[in-house]
Write a protein that holds these residues in place. Structure first.
Motif, PDB file in Angstrom:
ATOM      1  N   ALA A   1      32.842 -13.711  58.079  1.00 36.14           N
ATOM      2  CA  ALA A   1      31.555 -14.007  58.705  1.00 36.14           C
ATOM      3  C   ALA A   1      30.426 -13.738  57.680  1.00 36.14           C
ATOM      4  CB  ALA A   1      31.047 -13.140  59.710  1.00 36.14           C
ATOM      5  N   GLU A   2      30.598 -12.733  56.697  1.00 38.23           N
ATOM      6  CA  GLU A   2      29.706 -12.476  55.685  1.00 38.23           C
ATOM      7  C   GLU A   2      29.833 -13.590  54.663  1.00 38.23           C
ATOM      8  OE1 GLU A   2      28.189  -8.684  52.680  1.00 38.23           O
ATOM      9  OE2 GLU A   2      29.465  -8.283  54.679  1.00 38.23           O
ATOM     10  N   SER A   3      31.006 -13.763  54.246  1.00 36.60           N
ATOM     11  CA  SER A   3      31.158 -14.843  53.344  1.00 36.60           C
ATOM     12  C   SER A   3      30.792 -16.163  53.517  1.00 36.60           C
ATOM     13  CB  SER A   3      32.876 -14.905  53.231  1.00 36.60           C
ATOM     14  OG  SER A   3      33.163 -16.028  52.150  1.00 36.60           O
ATOM     15  N   ALA A   4      30.776 -16.393  54.895  1.00 37.52           N
ATOM     16  CA  ALA A   4      30.181 -17.883  55.512  1.00 37.52           C
ATOM     17  C   ALA A   4      28.583 -17.745  55.526  1.00 37.52           C
ATOM     18  CB  ALA A   4      30.747 -18.106  56.746  1.00 37.52           C
ATOM     19  N   LEU A   5      28.243 -16.601  55.878  1.00 37.41           N
ATOM     20  CA  LEU A   5      26.606 -16.534  55.697  1.00 37.41           C
ATOM     21  C   LEU A   5      26.383 -16.548  54.294  1.00 37.41           C
ATOM     22  CD1 LEU A   5      24.227 -16.213  57.719  1.00 37.41           C
ATOM     23  CD2 LEU A   5      24.731 -13.603  57.683  1.00 37.41           C
ATOM     24  N   HIS A   6      26.906 -15.917  53.233  1.00 37.86           N
ATOM     25  CA  HIS A   6      26.577 -15.877  51.971  1.00 37.86           C
ATOM     26  C   HIS A   6      26.568 -17.322  51.407  1.00 37.86           C
ATOM     27  CE1 HIS A   6      25.960 -11.985  50.750  1.00 37.86           C
ATOM     28  NE2 HIS A   6      27.125 -11.365  51.134  1.00 37.86           N
ATOM     29  N   ARG A   7      27.382 -18.188  51.993  1.00 35.79           N
ATOM     30  CA  ARG A   7      27.570 -19.519  51.381  1.00 35.79           C
ATOM     31  C   ARG A   7      26.438 -20.234  52.120  1.00 35.79           C
ATOM     32  NH1 ARG A   7      28.051 -23.019  47.526  1.00 35.79           N
ATOM     33  NH2 ARG A   7      29.147 -24.870  47.931  1.00 35.79           N
ATOM     34  N   LEU A   8      26.044 -20.034  53.222  1.00 34.69           N
ATOM     35  CA  LEU A   8      24.818 -20.670  54.003  1.00 34.69           C
ATOM     36  C   LEU A   8      23.566 -20.388  53.172  1.00 34.69           C
ATOM     37  CD1 LEU A   8      24.126 -22.484  56.098  1.00 34.69           C
ATOM     38  CD2 LEU A   8      24.159 -20.492  57.627  1.00 34.69           C
ATOM     39  N   ILE A   9      23.506 -19.085  52.644  1.00 34.48           N
ATOM     40  CA  ILE A   9      22.389 -18.652  51.977  1.00 34.48           C
ATOM     41  C   ILE A   9      22.236 -19.604  50.546  1.00 34.48           C
ATOM     42  CG2 ILE A   9      21.156 -16.715  50.734  1.00 34.48           C
ATOM     43  CD1 ILE A   9      22.206 -15.024  53.278  1.00 34.48           C
ATOM     44  N   GLU A  10      23.276 -19.507  49.895  1.00 32.92           N
ATOM     45  CA  GLU A  10      23.371 -20.276  48.636  1.00 32.92           C
ATOM     46  C   GLU A  10      22.977 -21.765  48.945  1.00 32.92           C
ATOM     47  OE1 GLU A  10      27.387 -19.961  47.048  1.00 32.92           O
ATOM     48  OE2 GLU A  10      27.426 -17.818  46.767  1.00 32.92           O
ATOM     49  N   LEU A  11      23.448 -22.389  49.875  1.00 32.91           N
ATOM     50  CA  LEU A  11      23.081 -23.596  50.182  1.00 32.91           C
ATOM     51  C   LEU A  11      21.622 -24.014  50.508  1.00 32.91           C
ATOM     52  CD1 LEU A  11      26.224 -24.991  51.876  1.00 32.91           C
ATOM     53  CD2 LEU A  11      25.572 -25.673  49.404  1.00 32.91           C
ATOM     54  N   GLU A  12      20.887 -23.021  51.469  1.00 31.41           N
ATOM     55  CA  GLU A  12      19.713 -23.162  51.940  1.00 31.41           C
ATOM     56  C   GLU A  12      18.737 -22.236  51.591  1.00 31.41           C
ATOM     57  OE1 GLU A  12      20.133 -23.568  56.305  1.00 31.41           O
ATOM     58  OE2 GLU A  12      20.707 -25.774  56.013  1.00 31.41           O
ATOM     59  N   GLY A  13      19.015 -21.429  50.438  1.00 30.73           N
ATOM     60  CA  GLY A  13      18.095 -20.557  50.136  1.00 30.73           C
ATOM     61  C   GLY A  13      17.908 -19.156  51.097  1.00 30.73           C
ATOM     62  N   ARG A  14      17.161 -18.219  50.350  1.00 33.79           N
ATOM     63  CA  ARG A  14      17.021 -16.960  51.040  1.00 33.79           C
ATOM     64  C   ARG A  14      16.004 -17.108  52.123  1.00 33.79           C
ATOM     65  NH1 ARG A  14      19.888 -13.042  48.496  1.00 33.79           N
ATOM     66  NH2 ARG A  14      18.722 -11.420  49.275  1.00 33.79           N
ATOM     67  N   GLN A  15      16.506 -17.663  53.240  1.00 29.75           N
ATOM     68  CA  GLN A  15      15.552 -17.848  54.347  1.00 29.75           C
ATOM     69  C   GLN A  15      15.479 -16.616  55.251  1.00 29.75           C
ATOM     70  OE1 GLN A  15      16.515 -21.440  56.568  1.00 29.75           O
ATOM     71  NE2 GLN A  15      16.536 -22.578  54.585  1.00 29.75           N
ATOM     72  N   PRO A  16      14.437 -16.015  55.920  1.00 32.49           N
ATOM     73  CA  PRO A  16      14.352 -14.830  56.310  1.00 32.49           C
ATOM     74  C   PRO A  16      15.338 -14.576  57.547  1.00 32.49           C
ATOM     75  CG  PRO A  16      12.041 -15.561  56.051  1.00 32.49           C
ATOM     76  CD  PRO A  16      13.042 -16.824  55.686  1.00 32.49           C
ATOM     77  N   ALA A  17      15.487 -15.886  58.294  1.00 28.39           N
ATOM     78  CA  ALA A  17      16.314 -15.923  59.273  1.00 28.39           C
ATOM     79  C   ALA A  17      17.752 -15.508  58.932  1.00 28.39           C
ATOM     80  CB  ALA A  17      16.151 -17.254  60.397  1.00 28.39           C
ATOM     81  N   LEU A  18      18.340 -16.080  57.966  1.00 29.75           N
ATOM     82  CA  LEU A  18      19.728 -15.935  57.369  1.00 29.75           C
ATOM     83  C   LEU A  18      19.685 -14.698  56.813  1.00 29.75           C
ATOM     84  CD1 LEU A  18      20.292 -19.580  55.506  1.00 29.75           C
ATOM     85  CD2 LEU A  18      20.765 -18.671  57.817  1.00 29.75           C
TER      86      LEU A  18
END
Length: 315
Positions: free
Chosen positions: A182-199
């Motif tokens: 889950a953390e790995s998927a979330l890190h990948r999502l942050i890489e793609l969409e930036g450090r958004q507060p919700a993420l």
């Protein structure tokens, strides 16, 4: 996907037909242009008109109707008109109606290639493939979460740049206890969409519960980063409310949960926080710290344990 490309081809057919249409009308347009040019005045007629107008100007000057300056201006204008009419009369002959016909198939091929390239760059082909993979699993009578995860992992391998794939995988990993994935998927999502507060808030909450509901140094850094940009971020406020509740700071927990509810769009989560607020108010009342308004707002219910309250909040 086959249906998508079939529909795409159907949409291209009218565009290709519009490209062919001018070629089909070329012969008629050429014939009409020839008729129009044949009906135009020839050089001799233009010269005769020029001489009549010049004679009229000279007569007007002799009568004194116009001066020499006005005469010269009008004469120059007549000569300019004669030159323009002569140039039009000496135009090049019309080309064949089939001239340039090879450009039409070239333009058609370019249109198809450009459309397909644009769609692959800007379209939602990846999202359609993702949805098809999800539906294929969910439509099975005996479908399981593990099968859905496996199908999404295959999509992640095929389209690792699609943020929606990782957005779909993250909650499945989280809810099945696969914290590392889950953390790995979330890190990948942050890489793609930036450090958004919700993420970042989701990442902080994931680490908070993975570390046994403690605010470690890394988790606190994420909390500080989120609050600096979004002070009322509901996920962070809900988590901080749990932290305050566990530490016996019920009034602080109530404040944070109320602020979290104000920013929530999920009614189920908001209702869980309201139940947590009621339990915290009962704790305050039992300790003799509740205000008259808080006592009036309290509903009857058992005095739940902290774990039971937290389970409802994070459910």
């Amino acid at each position: 996907m086959t249906q998508l490309w079939f529909a795409f081809a159907l949409l291209l057919l009218p565009a290709l037909w519009l490209l062919i249409l001018p070629l089909r009308r070329a012969e008629g347009v050429r014939a009409a242009q020839q008729v129009a040019e044949a009906n135009e005045l020839d050089v001799e007629q233009n010269l005769a008109i020029y001489r009549r107008r010049l004679a009229s100007l000279e007569a007007a000057r002799e009568r004194g109707d116009i001066g020499d300056e006005r005469f010269e201006e009008d004469r120059l204008e007549l000569e300019r008109s004669l030159l323009e009419d002569t140039e039009r009369a000496n135009r090049r002959p019309l080309k064949s109606a089939l001239s340039g016909r090879l450009l039409v198939p070239i333009a058609m091929i370019f249109l198809v290639v450009a459309s397909v390239f644009w769609y692959r760059q800007q379209g939602a082909e990846g999202d359609l493939a993702l949805r098809a993979a999800q539906q294929q699993v969910l439509q099975q009578p005996d479908a399981s979460v593990s099968e859905l995860v496996e199908a999404l992992e295959q999509q992640a391998a095929r389209q690792p740049e699609n943020a929606n794939v990782w957005r779909s995988l993250f909650p499945l990993y989280r809810d099945t206890g696969r914290v590392a994935e889950a953390e790995s998927a979330l890190h990948r999502l942050i890489e793609l969409e930036g450090r958004q507060p919700a993420l970042l808030a989701e990442l902080a909450q994931l680490r908070y519960f993975a570390e046994g509901r403690t605010l470690g140094e890394d988790t606190q850094a994420l909390v500080d980063e989120v609050l600096a940009e979004a002070p009322d971020q509901p996920t962070i406020l809900g988590m901080l409310g749990i932290e305050a509740f566990e530490n016996g700071e019920y009034r602080l927990a109530i404040d944070r949960w109320r602020r979290a509810i104000a920013g929530m769009s999920d009614n189920r989560s908001a209702e869980a926080l309201r139940q947590g607020i009621e339990t915290a108010q009962r704790r305050l009342a039992a300790a003799g710290e509740a205000s008259d308004e808080e006592r009036r707002n309290m509903t009857s219910g058992k005095n739940e344990s902290p774990d039971a309250v937290i389970d409802k909040v994070v459910e």
